[in-house]
Write an enzyme that holds these catalytic residues in place. Structure first.
Site, short mmCIF file in Angstrom:
data_model
loop_
_atom_site.label_atom_id
_atom_site.label_comp_id
_atom_site.label_asym_id
_atom_site.label_seq_id
_atom_site.Cartn_x
_atom_site.Cartn_y
_atom_site.Cartn_z
N ASP A 265 0.86 -1.18 0.00
CA ASP A 265 0.00 0.00 0.00
C ASP A 265 0.90 1.23 0.00
OD1 ASP A 265 -3.22 0.47 0.81
OD2 ASP A 265 -1.91 2.19 1.10
N ASP A 311 -7.72 -2.67 -4.99
CA ASP A 311 -8.87 -2.24 -4.19
C ASP A 311 -8.78 -0.72 -4.18
OD1 ASP A 311 -11.04 -2.14 -2.57
OD2 ASP A 311 -10.15 -3.16 -0.87
N CYS A 364 -15.61 0.12 -3.74
CA CYS A 364 -16.84 0.03 -2.96
C CYS A 364 -17.71 1.24 -3.29
CB CYS A 364 -16.55 -0.07 -1.46
SG CYS A 364 -15.49 1.23 -0.80
#
Length: 437
Positions: A265, A311, A364
């Site tokens: 990340d 993601d 999302c």
């Protein structure tokens, strides 16, 4: 505190949120510090009222013909909790610690069916500025879809197959929390604890099943998104936006600890929780790559990955049922910023995909601007990639998981979309791409 005193407190907190333009959690915390006589049950009850009001803020305020916390609470009780005017008057009596009695204007507004002719963004409880974006994806079903996004979410657990079997984990959880989890049809690995407002949400993180790594807290939509990626034992996988590691853990279980996952990340702070989670879950095939100020820690992975999972950073519109105040704090500029971030992360991640490998893009969010539009733009500048038809992605998952998706997923040209209304999950978009061999 009495029930009417809790209502008065919730109105006070709602006004504080609006007047100071601050997150609900901060306003509730400050209220609790200023009112130390309130016990934990009182604070939880007030919080439940506040978050329920925020879920239905537009429709509730419109129904009561007002904009402040009092109007929102009146409309909430009438429109969403089914109380008639006589019942509301007993709560809004003006007696000790109770809100002031209803005015003639308030009583008249509640007696009308004001929502019948209200705009979609009022009935669906979402900001007016984002209405065109939501109508673009949901069309005539936008109100129904957004009303589903305004309902509270259940607590979903993922069974960690590296340490437990679903049936055994279900029995453990039942014994620990005193209620039997449901088993959603879309996954054999999901244990769902429905909402029981009178009991509150169980503290799963303190249970033996969690501490031993038998279950993880993860929405079913997130579980499915990880499964759609198609990770298999022996693969070389890069989780490019790993964050706290939720999808990394799901990928590791799907790979049965065989092969290699590299968890990365760009923000090392987001990666911090992953180490303890890996240990607790019995994961042995994950190598955490923490970013360094000087140097690329992923250089050696270029062109080697069977699967790269993104993601992606997004507005989080698909999680509004868990974060109801977030939908009122989002601004048009936030969408534009996320779009820039998404384009950058796609460009950065593609170089690690080997020929014949997969690039899986997940958000999302339910907005096309963050989903299909990003994939379409990426394909224009990266002709070596192509989209795996969403029907093929679903079919492969169904064969592997021995389950049926049916109409739970909205199949789009560049990916598939899950929503609370269609799949009973948070809102998730998944696009699977392959690089030509």
């Amino acid at each position: 505190m009495t029930p009417v005193a809790r209502i008065s407190a919730a109105i006070e907190v709602l006004d504080d949120i609006a007047n100071r333009r601050r997150p609900a959690a901060d306003a509730l915390k400050d209220w609790g510090l200023a009112h130390r006589f309130a016990g934990s049950k009182d604070r939880r009850a007030i919080g439940d009222l506040v978050f329920d009001a925020l879920r239905h803020k537009s429709s509730s305020a419109f129904a009561a013909n007002g904009e402040d916390g009092r109007a929102i609470m009146l409309g909430l009780f009438h429109q969403h909790r089914g109380l008639d005017i006589a019942a509301i008057e007993k709560l809004f009596s003006g007696e000790r610690f109770a809100p002031l009695p209803l005015s003639d204007e308030e009583r008249a507004a509640l007696a009308e069916d004001r929502l019948a002719e209200a705009p979609d963004f009022i009935r669906g409880d979402y900001p007016e500025w984002i209405a065109p974006n939501l109508a673009r994806i949901f069309g005539a079903e936008v109100v129904e879809e957004l009303q589903a996004l305004a309902e509270p979410a259940p607590l979903d657990l993922r069974v960690n197959t590296l340490k437990a079997e679903p049936d055994h984990a279900a029995k453990e959880v039942t014994a620990e929390v005193g209620r039997a989890p449901e088993r959603p049809a879309l996954s054999t690995l999901c244990l769902r604890l429905p909402l029981e407002p009178e009991r509150g949400e169980p503290h799963i993180a303190s249970t033996e099943s969690f501490l031993k790594g038998h279950v993880e807290i993860q929405d079913l939509g997130s579980q499915l998104a990880a499964e759609f990626a198609g990770a298999r034992p022996g693969m070389q996988v890069l989780d490019f936006c790993a964050g706290g590691g939720g999808k990394t853990l799901a990928l590791a279980a799907a790979m049965q600890n065989h092969g290699q996952i590299f968890a990365y990340d760009s923000d090392r702070r987001r990666l911090a929780p992953i180490h303890d989670r890996l240990t607790r879950s019995g994961v042995r095939n994950v190598q955490v790559r923490t970013p360094r100020p000087n140097g690329d820690v992923l250089d050696d992975l270029e062109g080697r990955m069977d699967l790269v999972l993104i993601d992606a950073p997004c507005t989080g519109t698909g999680t509004w049922r868990r974060n109801p105040d977030a939908k009122w704090r989002i601004r048009p500029g936030s969408l534009a910023e996320r779009n820039k971030d998404q384009a950058l992360v796609l460009d950065a991640a593609e170089r690690y995909v080997k020929k014949g490998g997969r690039l899986v893009y997940i958000t999302c969010s339910v907005l096309e601007e963050e989903n299909s539009d990003q994939i379409a733009a990426f394909l224009e500048t990266h002709p070596s990639f192509g989209v795996v038809p969403p029907a093929e992605v679903v079919h492969a998952f169904e064969n592997e998981a021995m389950t049926t998706i049916g109409g739970a997923a909205r199949l789009l040209a560049h990916g598939l979309l899950l929503t609370p209304r269609s799949s009973g999950t948070d809102g998730f978009f998944v696009s699977v791409l392959t690089r030509a061999g």
